[in-house]
Motif scaffolding. Structure first.
Motif, mmCIF file in Angstrom:
data_model
loop_
_atom_site.group_PDB
_atom_site.id
_atom_site.type_symbol
_atom_site.label_atom_id
_atom_site.label_comp_id
_atom_site.label_asym_id
_atom_site.label_seq_id
_atom_site.Cartn_x
_atom_site.Cartn_y
_atom_site.Cartn_z
ATOM 1 N N MET A 1 0.818 -1.190 0.000
ATOM 2 C CA MET A 1 0.000 0.000 0.000
ATOM 3 C C MET A 1 0.865 1.258 0.000
ATOM 4 O O MET A 1 0.490 2.250 -0.629
ATOM 5 N N ALA A 2 1.982 1.184 0.697
ATOM 6 C CA ALA A 2 2.872 2.346 0.737
ATOM 7 C C ALA A 2 3.437 2.641 -0.649
ATOM 8 O O ALA A 2 3.555 3.805 -1.040
ATOM 9 N N SER A 3 3.766 1.588 -1.400
ATOM 10 C CA SER A 3 4.303 1.833 -2.737
ATOM 11 C C SER A 3 3.227 2.397 -3.672
ATOM 12 O O SER A 3 3.512 3.248 -4.509
ATOM 13 N N GLY A 4 1.988 1.951 -3.507
ATOM 14 C CA GLY A 4 0.890 2.504 -4.304
ATOM 15 C C GLY A 4 0.627 3.960 -3.959
ATOM 16 O O GLY A 4 0.376 4.790 -4.844
ATOM 17 N N ALA A 5 0.688 4.299 -2.669
ATOM 18 C CA ALA A 5 0.495 5.687 -2.255
ATOM 19 C C ALA A 5 1.626 6.570 -2.765
ATOM 20 O O ALA A 5 1.391 7.703 -3.198
ATOM 21 N N THR A 6 2.837 6.071 -2.731
ATOM 22 C CA THR A 6 3.975 6.829 -3.249
ATOM 23 C C THR A 6 3.804 7.085 -4.739
ATOM 24 O O THR A 6 4.049 8.194 -5.224
ATOM 25 N N ASP A 7 3.364 6.068 -5.451
ATOM 26 C CA ASP A 7 3.160 6.227 -6.892
ATOM 27 C C ASP A 7 2.062 7.251 -7.182
ATOM 28 O O ASP A 7 2.195 8.070 -8.088
ATOM 29 N N LEU A 8 1.011 7.235 -6.390
ATOM 30 C CA LEU A 8 -0.104 8.144 -6.614
ATOM 31 C C LEU A 8 0.222 9.585 -6.205
ATOM 32 O O LEU A 8 -0.050 10.528 -6.950
ATOM 33 N N LEU A 10 3.395 11.022 -5.138
ATOM 34 C CA LEU A 10 4.670 11.639 -5.512
ATOM 35 C C LEU A 10 5.014 11.478 -6.983
ATOM 36 O O LEU A 10 5.834 12.238 -7.499
ATOM 37 N N ALA A 11 4.403 10.509 -7.642
ATOM 38 C CA ALA A 11 4.651 10.240 -9.056
ATOM 39 C C ALA A 11 6.136 10.254 -9.404
ATOM 40 O O ALA A 11 6.608 11.100 -10.158
ATOM 41 N N PRO A 12 6.910 9.293 -8.862
ATOM 42 C CA PRO A 12 8.339 9.232 -9.170
ATOM 43 C C PRO A 12 8.577 9.025 -10.662
ATOM 44 O O PRO A 12 7.816 8.335 -11.332
ATOM 45 N N TRP A 21 7.116 -0.511 -7.967
ATOM 46 C CA TRP A 21 5.984 -0.253 -7.094
ATOM 47 C C TRP A 21 5.001 -1.411 -6.989
ATOM 48 O O TRP A 21 4.404 -1.603 -5.944
ATOM 49 N N PRO A 22 4.811 -2.275 -8.014
ATOM 50 C CA PRO A 22 3.904 -3.415 -7.795
ATOM 51 C C PRO A 22 4.596 -4.613 -7.123
ATOM 52 O O PRO A 22 3.927 -5.600 -6.798
ATOM 53 N N ALA A 23 5.891 -4.532 -6.907
ATOM 54 C CA ALA A 23 6.628 -5.669 -6.340
ATOM 55 C C ALA A 23 6.072 -6.145 -4.998
ATOM 56 O O ALA A 23 5.940 -7.359 -4.796
ATOM 57 N N PRO A 24 5.729 -5.268 -4.046
ATOM 58 C CA PRO A 24 5.178 -5.778 -2.781
ATOM 59 C C PRO A 24 3.877 -6.560 -2.968
ATOM 60 O O PRO A 24 3.639 -7.550 -2.277
ATOM 61 N N TRP A 25 3.047 -6.152 -3.903
ATOM 62 C CA TRP A 25 1.796 -6.874 -4.147
ATOM 63 C C TRP A 25 2.071 -8.239 -4.750
ATOM 64 O O TRP A 25 1.441 -9.237 -4.381
#
Length: 64
Positions: A1-8, A10-12, A21-25
């Motif tokens: 969820m943290a990686s999804g929030a970061t993607d949404l 901060l848009a790296p 970013w999908p790796a944790p899922w």
């Protein structure tokens, strides 16, 4: 969820971020699948059923 929030939020713009970013899922799903397979193997090894044994015999003795 943290990686999804970061993607949404901060848009790296790093090239590798679209893969990271999908790796944790993916790892969560893979580990859940591995756990299920290993748990099934563990349960099967704990009480092997022989050819003449009724698999519900223990339940009947407990109910009686």
């Amino acid at each position: 969820m943290a990686s999804g929030a970061t993607d949404l939020l901060l848009a790296p713009h790093a090239q590798w971020w679209s893969y990271a970013w999908p790796a944790p899922w993916i790892l969560t799903c893979a580990s859940a699948l591995a756990w299920a397979v290993l748990r099934a193997c563990e349960k099967n090894a704990a009480h092997p059923i022989t050819a003449g044994e009724d698999p519900h015999q223990d339940e009947w003795e407990h109910a009686a």
